[in-house]
Enzyme design. Sequence first.
Site, PDB file in Angstrom:
ATOM      1  CG  ASN A   1     -17.732  24.070 -24.703  1.00  0.00           C
ATOM      2  OD1 ASN A   1     -18.787  24.462 -25.217  1.00  0.00           O
ATOM      3  ND2 ASN A   1     -16.797  23.424 -25.369  1.00  0.00           N
TER       4      ASN A   1
ATOM      5  CB  SER B   1      -0.940   0.007   1.208  1.00  0.00           C
ATOM      6  OG  SER B   1      -0.222  -0.171   2.405  1.00  0.00           O
TER       7      SER B   1
ATOM      8  CE  LYS C   1     -20.189  24.434 -27.951  1.00  0.00           C
ATOM      9  NZ  LYS C   1     -20.442  23.014 -27.707  1.00  0.00           N
TER      10      LYS C   1
ATOM     11  CG  HIS D   1     -42.954  19.864 -12.321  1.00  0.00           C
ATOM     12  ND1 HIS D   1     -43.152  18.550 -11.963  1.00  0.00           N
ATOM     13  CD2 HIS D   1     -43.686  20.593 -11.445  1.00  0.00           C
ATOM     14  CE1 HIS D   1     -43.977  18.491 -10.933  1.00  0.00           C
ATOM     15  NE2 HIS D   1     -44.315  19.720 -10.588  1.00  0.00           N
TER      16      HIS D   1
ATOM     17  CD  GLU E   1     -20.025  20.666 -19.818  1.00  0.00           C
ATOM     18  OE1 GLU E   1     -20.907  20.444 -20.653  1.00  0.00           O
ATOM     19  OE2 GLU E   1     -18.861  20.975 -20.137  1.00  0.00           O
TER      20      GLU E   1
ATOM     21  CB  SER F   1     -15.241  23.797 -29.408  1.00  0.00           C
ATOM     22  OG  SER F   1     -15.133  22.966 -30.536  1.00  0.00           O
TER      23      SER F   1
END
Length: 462
Positions: A288, A26, A286, A159, A293, A280
């Site tokens: 992002n 370990s 773009k 909703h 995220e 992008s």
Amino acid sequence: MTKQPTTWSQRFESALHPAIVRFNASIGFDIELIEYDLTGSVAHAKMLAKTGIISDSEGEQLVNGLEQIRREYQQGLFVPGIDSEDVHFAVEKRLTEIVGDAGKKLHTARSRNDQAGTDTRLYLRDQIAQIRQQLREFQGVLLDIAEQNVETLIPGYTHLQRAQPISLAHYLLAYFQMSDRDWERLGDVSKRVNISPLGCSALAGTTFPIDRHYAAELLHFDRVYDNSLDGVSDRDFAIEFLAAASLIMVHLSRLSEEMILWSSHEFGFISLKDSCATGSSIMPQKKNPDVPELVRGKAGRVFGHLQAMLVVMKGLPLAYNKDLQEDKETLFDSVKTVQACLEAMTILLREGIAFKSDRLAAAVTEDFSNATDVADYLATKGVPFREAYNLVGKVVKTCLLGGKLLKDLTLEEWKELHPAFETDIYSAIAPQQVVAARNSYGGTGFEQVRKSLIAARDRLKD
Ligand code: ARG
């Protein structure tokens, strides 16, 4: 053929298979615990000297040797390899190189079982304190933005359909409250992390006249485990932490989801600043929302670790089993993930987004989210609420057919619908008034929100 030395006793005839050495070791991850292992060993050595189990001078040699290892580690001079199996063996081996035979006395009245448990608790105690501090910073930023935006209105949803407008501050304060429970929960978990298993030894205690309370005091534990079997095999504290960490991630992930939606063209409630957005590789237009995220995505790992530890524990007979070594990576990864996500989200809120006030102002006037207020209006004039509700339903339908909003109806049209309508219907359904009027305790009314902000500021002093 000469026998290969193994880490353990002379009982072993031959060395471990090299692949099993790697499988068993370990050290590759529990090196993370080294500072806590040294601190725990210093306390143990002091306890051994205090109780006369070793001499004072031996105790001193051990403590000095352990502190030397700490310096060597910090300077990058102590880099134990896989042959040490784990951090505990690595330290003991180096200690014996430094102080000679006295080093071999350190493990008196102790086992790696209580030692590993001690280290893990010391580690987690520190990490929890840091996460709580980070939660406070995150809450501070939520509050800073909320204080600037009491009267900024945003659509409120149920909703994911427009429901009723709310104060932006009210929305941010909801996350403040969630984080506050996270902060509290971690404080509560800390109480059960801060119990010393040191001196439980392998499983049954020890024949030596140790003083567990003294060692625990040196390590600032609140108390000691009262049962040695429980002390070496309990990982409830780790599972509790993973559950608390999972809830932090649930909260961060929900906020992330909203930041992602809100930055889309369809919502357009916020814009992403260059410092926290990415481009992008193919679509030049773009921008992002990678930060929220990633936070949303990383939530899954922490939930996975919680599940993993529950499964590791569920079938384990008392007391220690090597399965328990699996607690380390789940904890380390969860701690790092939560810390990284809190840091990123704090930065995102502080400097990575801007609310588009024009778009928000327009958003709350372009829909029927003031319909409840028309029903409430009639209800305060004595019309039973359900009757009023049905009537407003019809009004909304008529408006939709005619391409109108409620505010576009003339007073005659209102009166035709119900004679109770007066000119004050217009102010009653204006978004600012719709929000202000929800002045019930905990509601979005500005007066309530201002009170909540003061209470929240106060809370940050804890
Ligand atoms: N590396 C081990 C762990 O983290 C230390 C305890 C080993 N104990 C034993 N009896 N093999 O759990």
